[in-house]
Design a protein around this motif. Structure first.
Motif, mmCIF file in Angstrom:
data_model
loop_
_atom_site.group_PDB
_atom_site.id
_atom_site.type_symbol
_atom_site.label_atom_id
_atom_site.label_comp_id
_atom_site.label_asym_id
_atom_site.label_seq_id
_atom_site.Cartn_x
_atom_site.Cartn_y
_atom_site.Cartn_z
ATOM 1 N N GLN A 110 -3.056 55.967 14.707
ATOM 2 C CA GLN A 110 -3.907 57.133 14.537
ATOM 3 C C GLN A 110 -3.121 58.420 14.314
ATOM 4 O O GLN A 110 -3.713 59.479 14.160
ATOM 5 N N ARG A 111 -1.807 58.362 14.306
ATOM 6 C CA ARG A 111 -1.027 59.585 14.165
ATOM 7 C C ARG A 111 -1.129 60.137 12.758
ATOM 8 O O ARG A 111 -0.914 59.418 11.794
ATOM 9 N N PRO A 112 -1.435 61.449 12.586
ATOM 10 C CA PRO A 112 -1.425 62.043 11.257
ATOM 11 C C PRO A 112 -0.046 61.890 10.621
ATOM 12 O O PRO A 112 0.980 62.103 11.262
ATOM 13 N N GLY A 113 -0.017 61.497 9.341
ATOM 14 C CA GLY A 113 1.242 61.299 8.654
ATOM 15 C C GLY A 113 1.830 59.920 8.850
ATOM 16 O O GLY A 113 2.898 59.620 8.329
ATOM 17 N N SER A 114 1.138 59.037 9.593
ATOM 18 C CA SER A 114 1.644 57.696 9.848
ATOM 19 C C SER A 114 1.461 56.809 8.627
ATOM 20 O O SER A 114 0.776 57.142 7.666
ATOM 21 N N GLY A 115 2.092 55.631 8.683
ATOM 22 C CA GLY A 115 1.934 54.679 7.589
ATOM 23 C C GLY A 115 0.490 54.294 7.374
ATOM 24 O O GLY A 115 0.031 54.151 6.233
ATOM 25 N N GLU A 116 -0.259 54.133 8.455
ATOM 26 C CA GLU A 116 -1.659 53.755 8.338
ATOM 27 C C GLU A 116 -2.481 54.843 7.650
ATOM 28 O O GLU A 116 -3.426 54.557 6.918
ATOM 29 N N MET A 117 -2.138 56.103 7.878
ATOM 30 C CA MET A 117 -2.847 57.183 7.201
ATOM 31 C C MET A 117 -2.636 57.084 5.696
ATOM 32 O O MET A 117 -3.571 57.211 4.901
ATOM 33 N N PHE A 118 -1.393 56.818 5.289
ATOM 34 C CA PHE A 118 -1.095 56.735 3.862
ATOM 35 C C PHE A 118 -1.629 55.457 3.235
ATOM 36 O O PHE A 118 -1.840 55.407 2.017
ATOM 37 N N ASP A 119 -1.866 54.427 4.039
ATOM 38 C CA ASP A 119 -2.509 53.226 3.501
ATOM 39 C C ASP A 119 -3.839 53.576 2.840
ATOM 40 O O ASP A 119 -4.212 53.005 1.815
ATOM 41 N N ARG A 120 -4.548 54.525 3.431
ATOM 42 C CA ARG A 120 -5.900 54.843 2.967
ATOM 43 C C ARG A 120 -5.921 55.647 1.665
ATOM 44 O O ARG A 120 -6.958 55.740 1.022
ATOM 45 N N ILE A 121 -4.803 56.231 1.290
ATOM 46 C CA ILE A 121 -4.781 57.049 0.079
ATOM 47 C C ILE A 121 -3.769 56.535 -0.943
ATOM 48 O O ILE A 121 -3.503 57.194 -1.954
ATOM 49 N N ALA A 122 -3.224 55.335 -0.713
ATOM 50 C CA ALA A 122 -2.125 54.835 -1.533
ATOM 51 C C ALA A 122 -2.471 54.752 -3.010
ATOM 52 O O ALA A 122 -1.661 55.108 -3.876
ATOM 53 N N ARG A 123 -3.668 54.292 -3.355
ATOM 54 C CA ARG A 123 -4.031 54.065 -4.755
ATOM 55 C C ARG A 123 -4.168 55.355 -5.555
ATOM 56 O O ARG A 123 -4.040 55.342 -6.770
ATOM 57 N N ARG A 124 -4.436 56.455 -4.881
ATOM 58 C CA ARG A 124 -4.592 57.724 -5.599
ATOM 59 C C ARG A 124 -3.437 58.693 -5.330
ATOM 60 O O ARG A 124 -3.477 59.830 -5.790
ATOM 61 N N ALA A 133 11.039 56.674 3.013
ATOM 62 C CA ALA A 133 9.709 57.168 2.646
ATOM 63 C C ALA A 133 9.489 56.954 1.157
ATOM 64 O O ALA A 133 9.004 57.832 0.447
ATOM 65 N N THR A 134 9.841 55.762 0.692
ATOM 66 C CA THR A 134 9.799 55.484 -0.741
ATOM 67 C C THR A 134 8.393 55.574 -1.313
ATOM 68 O O THR A 134 8.220 55.785 -2.515
ATOM 69 N N GLY A 135 7.374 55.420 -0.466
ATOM 70 C CA GLY A 135 5.999 55.574 -0.936
ATOM 71 C C GLY A 135 5.662 54.596 -2.042
ATOM 72 O O GLY A 135 5.833 53.383 -1.904
ATOM 73 N N THR A 136 5.214 55.120 -3.183
ATOM 74 C CA THR A 136 4.864 54.262 -4.313
ATOM 75 C C THR A 136 6.061 53.981 -5.212
ATOM 76 O O THR A 136 5.896 53.477 -6.316
ATOM 77 N N GLY A 137 7.255 54.312 -4.745
ATOM 78 C CA GLY A 137 8.474 53.863 -5.397
ATOM 79 C C GLY A 137 9.045 54.741 -6.490
ATOM 80 O O GLY A 137 10.011 54.341 -7.156
ATOM 81 N N ASP A 138 8.518 55.938 -6.686
ATOM 82 C CA ASP A 138 8.987 56.765 -7.798
ATOM 83 C C ASP A 138 10.480 57.075 -7.722
ATOM 84 O O ASP A 138 11.191 57.009 -8.730
ATOM 85 N N GLY A 180 0.301 49.825 2.314
ATOM 86 C CA GLY A 180 -0.464 50.158 1.122
ATOM 87 C C GLY A 180 0.394 50.806 0.052
ATOM 88 O O GLY A 180 0.311 50.471 -1.134
ATOM 89 N N MET A 181 1.232 51.751 0.456
ATOM 90 C CA MET A 181 2.109 52.426 -0.494
ATOM 91 C C MET A 181 3.128 51.436 -1.062
ATOM 92 O O MET A 181 3.419 51.437 -2.264
ATOM 93 N N LEU A 182 3.674 50.570 -0.218
ATOM 94 C CA LEU A 182 4.642 49.583 -0.682
ATOM 95 C C LEU A 182 4.006 48.599 -1.653
ATOM 96 O O LEU A 182 4.668 48.119 -2.585
ATOM 97 N N GLY A 183 2.721 48.298 -1.458
ATOM 98 C CA GLY A 183 2.029 47.410 -2.385
ATOM 99 C C GLY A 183 1.969 48.004 -3.782
ATOM 100 O O GLY A 183 2.189 47.313 -4.782
ATOM 101 N N VAL A 184 1.672 49.309 -3.866
ATOM 102 C CA VAL A 184 1.665 49.992 -5.157
ATOM 103 C C VAL A 184 3.064 50.016 -5.752
ATOM 104 O O VAL A 184 3.265 49.775 -6.950
ATOM 105 N N ALA A 185 4.066 50.304 -4.905
ATOM 106 C CA ALA A 185 5.452 50.329 -5.368
ATOM 107 C C ALA A 185 5.874 48.977 -5.925
ATOM 108 O O ALA A 185 6.544 48.893 -6.963
#
Length: 239
Positions: free
Chosen positions: A11-25, A61-66, A88-93
């Motif tokens: 539930q921490r703001p900025g956590s991996g789970e938070m970014f899972d929810r916005i990974a596709r956009r 913090a590679t995120g979507t891999g850019d 989620g971000m790693l899946g996009v990457a």
């Protein structure tokens, strides 16, 4: 994609789970909210890594891999590890890396910047873009980054900051404080992007963060500001 255990709180703001929810956009939102300038900033980060021989680079913090992809393209002989706490971000990457046929050069790992699963002096350089402000213990993350970097290797950090003064700086502040979180929330359909402005405001000023890098064991510190200080590129070398 290799998974490592993390201590991220769901539930921490900025956590991996938070970014899972916005990974596709995430990529679209970054382009729109930075007016496309984030691509150029990441290129500057990639270029800053070449201060010595490069064989293996860690992108935190590679995120979507850019950034990992940028490093792989710029240095075709270099092996790149992209680590992030968000599945989620790693899946996009992973989709990007596979489509670009870079899977043999880029390894994607789920992990926590505060507890890196690597031996001392494992990498020639370490990079992190727009991620250090999301780490609860920044000093610990910096210490870990320095630990896994070889002696004389470069640590490069690209991060958003509070814009500077003056009329144009004030306009940049309005963009960061008001337009960015609202645009992000509308386009993503998620309130998480309102966290962005708060996280930027809580991040140390450039001079203070540079001091933290020095305390972590980095020398030859340099700070380069972009767009009236909206973003800064911090670089240093391991003692």
């Amino acid at each position: 994609m290799t998974e490592q255990s993390t201590s991220i709180t769901a539930q921490r703001p900025g956590s991996g789970e938070m970014f899972d929810r916005i990974a596709r956009r995430y990529d679209l939102l970054n382009r729109l909210m930075s007016l496309g300038l984030d691509r150029g900033w990441r290129k500057q980060l990639t270029a800053s890594l070449e201060t010595g021989p490069l064989n293996r680079v860690l992108d935190l913090a590679t995120g979507t891999g850019d950034v990992a992809i940028s490093i792989a393209r710029c240095y075709p002989h270099v092996g790149v590890v992209g680590l992030d706490p968000s599945s989620g971000m790693l899946g996009v990457a992973e989709e990007k890396v596979r489509s670009l046929k870079l899977s043999s050069q880029i390894e994607l790992v789920k992990g926590d910047a505060q507890s890196l699963p690597y031996e001392n002096d494992s990498f020639d350089s370490v990079a992190i873009s727009f991620g250090i402000r999301n780490v609860p213990d920044r000093a610990l993350a910096l210490s870990e980054m320095v630990r896994v970097t070889r002696k004389g290797g470069t640590v490069s950090i690209l991060e958003l900051n509070e814009p500077g003064g003056g009329l144009l700086g004030r306009l940049a502040q309005i963009h960061v404080h008001h337009i960015v979180p609202r645009l992000g929330a509308v386009l993503s359909g998620a309130k998480e992007y309102r966290y962005l402005q708060r996280s930027i405001a809580a991040f140390p000023p450039p001079d203070k963060f540079a001091e933290m890098m020095g305390e972590a064991g980095l020398l030859d510190l340099n700070t380069r500001k972009f767009l009236f200080g909206v973003a800064c590129l911090f670089t240093g070398k391991k003692r």
